[in-house]
Design a protein around this motif. Structure first.
Motif, mmCIF file in Angstrom:
data_model
loop_
_atom_site.group_PDB
_atom_site.id
_atom_site.type_symbol
_atom_site.label_atom_id
_atom_site.label_comp_id
_atom_site.label_asym_id
_atom_site.label_seq_id
_atom_site.Cartn_x
_atom_site.Cartn_y
_atom_site.Cartn_z
ATOM 1 N N SER A 180 5.261 11.146 -8.816
ATOM 2 C CA SER A 180 5.065 12.817 -8.958
ATOM 3 C C SER A 180 5.942 13.588 -9.520
ATOM 4 O O SER A 180 5.394 14.445 -10.440
ATOM 5 C CB SER A 180 4.672 13.171 -7.332
ATOM 6 O OG SER A 180 4.166 14.439 -7.403
ATOM 7 N N ASP A 184 5.235 15.953 -13.104
ATOM 8 C CA ASP A 184 5.624 17.449 -13.007
ATOM 9 C C ASP A 184 6.558 17.700 -14.029
ATOM 10 O O ASP A 184 6.372 18.812 -14.979
ATOM 11 C CB ASP A 184 6.334 17.946 -11.652
ATOM 12 C CG ASP A 184 5.422 17.893 -10.399
ATOM 13 O OD1 ASP A 184 4.083 17.680 -10.889
ATOM 14 O OD2 ASP A 184 5.942 17.685 -9.213
ATOM 15 N N PHE A 187 5.037 17.452 -17.719
ATOM 16 C CA PHE A 187 3.913 18.616 -18.113
ATOM 17 C C PHE A 187 5.158 19.960 -18.056
ATOM 18 O O PHE A 187 4.557 20.890 -19.381
ATOM 19 C CB PHE A 187 2.846 19.090 -17.007
ATOM 20 C CG PHE A 187 1.758 18.161 -17.286
ATOM 21 C CD1 PHE A 187 0.612 18.227 -18.032
ATOM 22 C CD2 PHE A 187 1.879 16.715 -16.421
ATOM 23 C CE1 PHE A 187 -0.327 17.399 -18.186
ATOM 24 C CE2 PHE A 187 0.629 16.046 -16.643
ATOM 25 C CZ PHE A 187 -0.342 16.423 -17.464
ATOM 26 N N LEU A 206 -2.956 11.932 -12.332
ATOM 27 C CA LEU A 206 -2.294 12.160 -13.654
ATOM 28 C C LEU A 206 -3.183 12.591 -14.868
ATOM 29 O O LEU A 206 -3.004 13.566 -15.559
ATOM 30 C CB LEU A 206 -1.256 11.064 -13.975
ATOM 31 C CG LEU A 206 -0.450 11.467 -15.378
ATOM 32 C CD1 LEU A 206 0.407 12.707 -15.359
ATOM 33 C CD2 LEU A 206 0.533 10.111 -15.693
ATOM 34 N N GLU A 208 -6.068 13.814 -14.246
ATOM 35 C CA GLU A 208 -6.851 15.015 -13.872
ATOM 36 C C GLU A 208 -5.899 16.006 -14.244
ATOM 37 O O GLU A 208 -6.471 17.390 -14.402
ATOM 38 C CB GLU A 208 -7.177 15.065 -12.395
ATOM 39 C CG GLU A 208 -8.346 14.127 -12.053
ATOM 40 C CD GLU A 208 -8.427 14.223 -10.459
ATOM 41 O OE1 GLU A 208 -7.795 15.036 -9.589
ATOM 42 O OE2 GLU A 208 -9.284 13.383 -9.968
ATOM 43 N N ARG A 209 -4.817 16.211 -14.521
ATOM 44 C CA ARG A 209 -3.905 16.997 -14.840
ATOM 45 C C ARG A 209 -4.066 17.631 -16.327
ATOM 46 O O ARG A 209 -3.487 18.574 -16.877
ATOM 47 C CB ARG A 209 -2.419 16.811 -14.549
ATOM 48 C CG ARG A 209 -2.170 17.077 -13.134
ATOM 49 C CD ARG A 209 -0.884 16.869 -12.532
ATOM 50 N NE ARG A 209 0.090 17.930 -12.892
ATOM 51 C CZ ARG A 209 1.254 18.006 -12.713
ATOM 52 N NH1 ARG A 209 1.651 17.220 -11.659
ATOM 53 N NH2 ARG A 209 2.063 19.029 -13.081
ATOM 54 N N CYS A 210 -4.664 16.345 -17.146
ATOM 55 C CA CYS A 210 -4.636 16.852 -18.704
ATOM 56 C C CYS A 210 -5.766 17.523 -18.665
ATOM 57 O O CYS A 210 -6.609 17.727 -18.164
ATOM 58 C CB CYS A 210 -4.716 15.264 -19.189
ATOM 59 S SG CYS A 210 -3.137 14.221 -19.030
#
Length: 222
Positions: A180, A184, A187, A206, A208-210
């Motif tokens: 995690s 962070d 990004f 991970l 989903e953060r893109c």
């Protein structure tokens, strides 16, 4: 976003082994724009890592064309590809690929020195401080935890302030807490340097953060 960072047209990648030719990528066409973050997802063996390696010029496509930052990687030999990557691409692998006989600072500074940066060690120290390792610059990889080694690898990738960040399962060898933290940082580094980020991951959080995910199956975009 109008600036194309990657443009792949009908890309194929095959390897020849004892059992004959193995077709790993089959007709991949993909565009990635400046500042985008793209996750390459799919089951093991679907071609995700091979696609990332082709995009980074670490493997040569056996068909189609791969353009990065307006340059045709398909026509370059290994030396030309290495020169192209220098300063333009930062690559983070699942296994950290640190040089065991060098300190964290030296590991990060060495690529900068090779590319002729006169302030290599200052930039390396700054990058290590950015990933929270300012107090570990003189430690060797064996003296660092897995999470810390991946932070060094991330600092090394980001220190040249590249236009492109490529990451192959960057959290794959880490526990959930360290994974995690690396997510962070990845990004954060992308935002700091305004880089375009393409990553391979099995981690739905991970992906989903893109900005978007590209799913592969059997060497094709699903």
């Amino acid at each position: 976003m109008t600036d194309l960072v990657f443009q792949l047209k009908d890309v194929a990648f095959s390897l020849r082994g004892n059992a004959g030719q193995v077709d790993i990528l089959r007709g991949i066409s993909l565009k990635v724009h400046s500042g985008e973050s793209v996750a390459l997802v799919g089951p093991s063996g679907s071609g995700k890592s091979s696609l990332l390696m082709v995009m980074g010029g670490l493997e040569q496509a056996t068909g189609g064309t791969v353009e990065a930052l307006g340059q045709n990687l398909s026509t370059m030999d290994e030396d030309a590809l290495a020169r192209f990557r220098q300063g333009r691409m930062g690559i983070v692998f699942q296994s950290f690929h640190l040089i065991p006989t060098m300190t964290a600072l030296e590991n990060v500074a060495t690529p900068l020195e090779i590319s002729g940066q006169t302030d290599a060690f200052d930039r390396a120290r700054e990058a290590l401080e950015a990933v929270g390792l300012g107090h570990r610059v003189d430690h060797y990889p064996a003296q660092l935890s897995g999470g810390e080694q991946q932070r060094v690898a991330l600092a090394r990738a980001c220190a040249p302030r590249p236009a492109i960040l490529l990451a192959d399962e960057p959290t794959g060898n880490l526990d959930s807490t360290n994974g995690s933290a690396i997510m962070d940082l990845l990004f954060e580094m992308r935002d700091t340097y305004g880089a375009t980020l393409v990553l391979v991951t099995h981690d739905p959080a991970l992906a989903e953060r893109c900005d978007r995910s590209v799913a592969l199956a059997d060497g094709k975009i699903a």
